[in-house]
Design a protein around this motif. Sequence first.
Motif, PDB file in Angstrom:
ATOM      1  N   GLY A 154      -1.304   6.625  39.760  1.00  0.00           N
ATOM      2  CA  GLY A 154      -0.863   5.262  40.002  1.00  0.00           C
ATOM      3  C   GLY A 154      -0.010   5.122  41.246  1.00  0.00           C
ATOM      4  O   GLY A 154       0.735   6.033  41.617  1.00  0.00           O
ATOM      5  N   PHE A 155      -0.120   3.942  41.861  1.00  0.00           N
ATOM      6  CA  PHE A 155       0.573   3.652  43.107  1.00  0.00           C
ATOM      7  C   PHE A 155       1.010   2.191  43.123  1.00  0.00           C
ATOM      8  O   PHE A 155       0.413   1.355  42.456  1.00  0.00           O
ATOM      9  CB  PHE A 155      -0.370   3.866  44.307  1.00  0.00           C
ATOM     10  N   SER A 156       2.037   1.893  43.889  1.00  0.00           N
ATOM     11  CA  SER A 156       2.419   0.516  44.198  1.00  0.00           C
ATOM     12  C   SER A 156       2.432   0.381  45.710  1.00  0.00           C
ATOM     13  O   SER A 156       2.681   1.356  46.421  1.00  0.00           O
ATOM     14  CB  SER A 156       3.804   0.177  43.641  1.00  0.00           C
ATOM     15  N   GLY A 157       2.177  -0.833  46.179  1.00  0.00           N
ATOM     16  CA  GLY A 157       2.164  -1.031  47.621  1.00  0.00           C
ATOM     17  C   GLY A 157       2.459  -2.465  47.997  1.00  0.00           C
ATOM     18  O   GLY A 157       2.350  -3.375  47.171  1.00  0.00           O
ATOM     19  N   THR A 158       2.843  -2.646  49.240  1.00  0.00           N
ATOM     20  CA  THR A 158       3.107  -3.982  49.774  1.00  0.00           C
ATOM     21  C   THR A 158       2.525  -4.090  51.182  1.00  0.00           C
ATOM     22  O   THR A 158       2.387  -3.095  51.898  1.00  0.00           O
ATOM     23  CB  THR A 158       4.622  -4.286  49.847  1.00  0.00           C
ATOM     24  N   SER A 159       2.195  -5.314  51.546  1.00  0.00           N
ATOM     25  CA  SER A 159       1.768  -5.624  52.894  1.00  0.00           C
ATOM     26  C   SER A 159       1.960  -7.118  53.103  1.00  0.00           C
ATOM     27  O   SER A 159       2.195  -7.859  52.145  1.00  0.00           O
ATOM     28  CB  SER A 159       0.306  -5.234  53.105  1.00  0.00           C
ATOM     29  N   THR A 160       1.864  -7.552  54.331  1.00  0.00           N
ATOM     30  CA  THR A 160       2.013  -8.973  54.657  1.00  0.00           C
ATOM     31  C   THR A 160       0.863  -9.381  55.570  1.00  0.00           C
ATOM     32  O   THR A 160       0.510  -8.659  56.503  1.00  0.00           O
ATOM     33  CB  THR A 160       3.356  -9.232  55.363  1.00  0.00           C
ATOM     34  N   ILE A 161       0.277 -10.533  55.261  1.00  0.00           N
ATOM     35  CA  ILE A 161      -0.757 -11.095  56.126  1.00  0.00           C
ATOM     36  C   ILE A 161      -0.289 -12.465  56.619  1.00  0.00           C
ATOM     37  O   ILE A 161       0.555 -13.097  55.994  1.00  0.00           O
ATOM     38  CB  ILE A 161      -2.122 -11.216  55.413  1.00  0.00           C
ATOM     39  N   SER A 162      -0.857 -12.894  57.705  1.00  0.00           N
ATOM     40  CA  SER A 162      -0.586 -14.221  58.240  1.00  0.00           C
ATOM     41  C   SER A 162      -1.822 -15.083  58.005  1.00  0.00           C
ATOM     42  O   SER A 162      -2.916 -14.743  58.457  1.00  0.00           O
ATOM     43  CB  SER A 162      -0.278 -14.133  59.728  1.00  0.00           C
ATOM     44  N   MET A 163      -1.656 -16.178  57.296  1.00  0.00           N
ATOM     45  CA  MET A 163      -2.794 -17.045  56.968  1.00  0.00           C
ATOM     46  C   MET A 163      -3.520 -17.522  58.221  1.00  0.00           C
ATOM     47  O   MET A 163      -4.740 -17.625  58.236  1.00  0.00           O
ATOM     48  CB  MET A 163      -2.321 -18.237  56.142  1.00  0.00           C
ATOM     49  N   GLY A 164      -2.785 -17.798  59.279  1.00  0.00           N
ATOM     50  CA  GLY A 164      -3.385 -18.299  60.511  1.00  0.00           C
ATOM     51  C   GLY A 164      -4.370 -17.332  61.137  1.00  0.00           C
ATOM     52  O   GLY A 164      -5.310 -17.742  61.811  1.00  0.00           O
ATOM     53  N   GLU A 165      -4.184 -16.037  60.923  1.00  0.00           N
ATOM     54  CA  GLU A 165      -5.077 -15.041  61.495  1.00  0.00           C
ATOM     55  C   GLU A 165      -6.447 -15.025  60.816  1.00  0.00           C
ATOM     56  O   GLU A 165      -7.373 -14.419  61.326  1.00  0.00           O
ATOM     57  CB  GLU A 165      -4.444 -13.653  61.403  1.00  0.00           C
ATOM     58  N   PHE A 166      -6.554 -15.655  59.642  1.00  0.00           N
ATOM     59  CA  PHE A 166      -7.806 -15.615  58.898  1.00  0.00           C
ATOM     60  C   PHE A 166      -8.581 -16.929  58.957  1.00  0.00           C
ATOM     61  O   PHE A 166      -9.528 -17.126  58.207  1.00  0.00           O
ATOM     62  CB  PHE A 166      -7.547 -15.177  57.457  1.00  0.00           C
ATOM     63  N   GLY A 167      -8.198 -17.824  59.849  1.00  0.00           N
ATOM     64  CA  GLY A 167      -8.985 -19.015  60.133  1.00  0.00           C
ATOM     65  C   GLY A 167      -8.970 -20.099  59.072  1.00  0.00           C
ATOM     66  O   GLY A 167      -9.890 -20.907  59.006  1.00  0.00           O
ATOM     67  N   PHE A 168      -7.931 -20.159  58.247  1.00  0.00           N
ATOM     68  CA  PHE A 168      -7.830 -21.238  57.265  1.00  0.00           C
ATOM     69  C   PHE A 168      -7.563 -22.555  57.983  1.00  0.00           C
ATOM     70  O   PHE A 168      -6.872 -22.597  58.996  1.00  0.00           O
ATOM     71  CB  PHE A 168      -6.677 -20.990  56.284  1.00  0.00           C
ATOM     72  N   LYS A 169      -8.082 -23.657  57.458  1.00  0.00           N
ATOM     73  CA  LYS A 169      -7.796 -24.981  58.021  1.00  0.00           C
ATOM     74  C   LYS A 169      -6.313 -25.299  57.899  1.00  0.00           C
ATOM     75  O   LYS A 169      -5.723 -25.924  58.767  1.00  0.00           O
ATOM     76  CB  LYS A 169      -8.607 -26.060  57.307  1.00  0.00           C
ATOM     77  N   LYS A 170      -5.727 -24.898  56.782  1.00  0.00           N
ATOM     78  CA  LYS A 170      -4.295 -25.106  56.558  1.00  0.00           C
ATOM     79  C   LYS A 170      -3.610 -23.753  56.699  1.00  0.00           C
ATOM     80  O   LYS A 170      -4.086 -22.748  56.185  1.00  0.00           O
ATOM     81  CB  LYS A 170      -4.031 -25.645  55.151  1.00  0.00           C
ATOM     82  N   ASP A 171      -2.501 -23.734  57.395  1.00  0.00           N
ATOM     83  CA  ASP A 171      -1.766 -22.486  57.617  1.00  0.00           C
ATOM     84  C   ASP A 171      -0.317 -22.675  57.195  1.00  0.00           C
ATOM     85  O   ASP A 171       0.432 -23.401  57.839  1.00  0.00           O
ATOM     86  CB  ASP A 171      -1.851 -22.096  59.094  1.00  0.00           C
ATOM     87  N   PHE A 172       0.041 -22.042  56.107  1.00  0.00           N
ATOM     88  CA  PHE A 172       1.421 -22.125  55.640  1.00  0.00           C
ATOM     89  C   PHE A 172       2.192 -20.841  55.910  1.00  0.00           C
ATOM     90  O   PHE A 172       3.195 -20.564  55.275  1.00  0.00           O
ATOM     91  CB  PHE A 172       1.460 -22.473  54.144  1.00  0.00           C
ATOM     92  N   GLY A 173       1.705 -20.039  56.856  1.00  0.00           N
ATOM     93  CA  GLY A 173       2.480 -18.878  57.289  1.00  0.00           C
ATOM     94  C   GLY A 173       2.073 -17.568  56.648  1.00  0.00           C
ATOM     95  O   GLY A 173       0.908 -17.299  56.411  1.00  0.00           O
ATOM     96  N   LYS A 174       3.082 -16.790  56.342  1.00  0.00           N
ATOM     97  CA  LYS A 174       2.865 -15.425  55.868  1.00  0.00           C
ATOM     98  C   LYS A 174       2.740 -15.367  54.349  1.00  0.00           C
ATOM     99  O   LYS A 174       3.346 -16.155  53.635  1.00  0.00           O
ATOM    100  CB  LYS A 174       4.002 -14.529  56.331  1.00  0.00           C
ATOM    101  N   VAL A 175       1.951 -14.394  53.902  1.00  0.00           N
ATOM    102  CA  VAL A 175       1.761 -14.137  52.479  1.00  0.00           C
ATOM    103  C   VAL A 175       2.053 -12.663  52.239  1.00  0.00           C
ATOM    104  O   VAL A 175       1.488 -11.792  52.915  1.00  0.00           O
ATOM    105  CB  VAL A 175       0.316 -14.456  52.036  1.00  0.00           C
ATOM    106  N   ASP A 176       2.947 -12.383  51.313  1.00  0.00           N
ATOM    107  CA  ASP A 176       3.249 -11.007  50.930  1.00  0.00           C
ATOM    108  C   ASP A 176       2.315 -10.588  49.809  1.00  0.00           C
ATOM    109  O   ASP A 176       2.153 -11.310  48.821  1.00  0.00           O
ATOM    110  CB  ASP A 176       4.703 -10.877  50.455  1.00  0.00           C
ATOM    111  N   LEU A 177       1.690  -9.439  49.984  1.00  0.00           N
ATOM    112  CA  LEU A 177       0.829  -8.864  48.956  1.00  0.00           C
ATOM    113  C   LEU A 177       1.603  -7.779  48.223  1.00  0.00           C
ATOM    114  O   LEU A 177       2.252  -6.939  48.864  1.00  0.00           O
ATOM    115  CB  LEU A 177      -0.433  -8.276  49.583  1.00  0.00           C
ATOM    116  N   ILE A 178       1.548  -7.803  46.905  1.00  0.00           N
ATOM    117  CA  ILE A 178       2.219  -6.815  46.066  1.00  0.00           C
ATOM    118  C   ILE A 178       1.151  -6.208  45.165  1.00  0.00           C
ATOM    119  O   ILE A 178       0.535  -6.912  44.366  1.00  0.00           O
ATOM    120  CB  ILE A 178       3.354  -7.450  45.223  1.00  0.00           C
ATOM    121  N   LEU A 179       0.924  -4.917  45.318  1.00  0.00           N
ATOM    122  CA  LEU A 179      -0.180  -4.252  44.657  1.00  0.00           C
ATOM    123  C   LEU A 179       0.324  -3.194  43.675  1.00  0.00           C
ATOM    124  O   LEU A 179       1.231  -2.430  44.002  1.00  0.00           O
ATOM    125  CB  LEU A 179      -1.063  -3.559  45.706  1.00  0.00           C
ATOM    126  N   HIS A 180      -0.270  -3.160  42.502  1.00  0.00           N
ATOM    127  CA  HIS A 180       0.005  -2.130  41.504  1.00  0.00           C
ATOM    128  C   HIS A 180      -1.355  -1.594  41.079  1.00  0.00           C
ATOM    129  O   HIS A 180      -2.169  -2.328  40.525  1.00  0.00           O
ATOM    130  CB  HIS A 180       0.765  -2.694  40.310  1.00  0.00           C
TER     131      HIS A 180
END
Length: 186
Positions: A154-180
Motif C-alpha cells: 500500500g501507498f499514499s500519494g499527492t499531486s496537483t494539477i491545474s484545470m487550465g492546462e487540460f482545456g476545460f471551458k471553466k477554469d477554477f485553478g488548481k486541484v489537489d489529488l490525494i491517492l490511497h
Amino acid sequence: MKKILLASALLTSTVLMTASAADYVIDTEGAHASINFEASHLGFSVLAGRFNDFSGNFSYDKDNISASKVNVTIDTSSFDSNHAKRDKHVRSDDFLDVSKFAEATFVSNKVEDKGNGKLAITGTFTMHGVSKPLVIDAVTIGEGKDPWGGYRAGFSGTSTISMGEFGFKKDFGKVDLILHIEGIRQ
C-alpha cells in the motif's frame, strides 16, 4: 570461456532483478483504494470529492524501486462531490465532458526512491483529451501477507494539477489529488 560465463552470469542476474518485481492489481473491489480531490471553491472553502470508479495495476519491488510501474484508468463519469447538481455540471462539457472523454489515465515512466519510504512517481496524466507530465509524491505505507492468504502493498500519494492546462471551458485553478492505493499481488 570466461567471457561466456561472465556474460551468462550478468544476463542471469539482470533477468532475476527484473523478474523480482511483483505485479499487483489495485484493490477497488474491497474499497481499499481511493482517488480523491480537493479544490478551492471561489476562495471561500474547499470542495472535496472522489472518483468512485477506477482500475489499475502496478509492479513493485522494494529492492529495485526503479523497476516499478503504475497504470491507472479513471471513469470520469464517476466524479462525486456529494452534490448531484454540481456533479452533473462538472461532468458536462464545461469541465470533464464525460460524453467525449470517458476516461482519464496515468501511466508512469519513472519511479524514483527518495529514501525513508518516499517515492517520486513520474508519468503522463491524460484527461479531457490532453496529456501532461505529472509527478506523484508518494510514501510507502506497508506490505505483507493479508489474512486471506494473499500479499498486499500500500501507498499514499499527492499531486496537483491545474484545470487550465487540460482545456476545460471553466477554469477554477488548481486541484489537489490525494491517492490511497492498496494492491493485491498476482
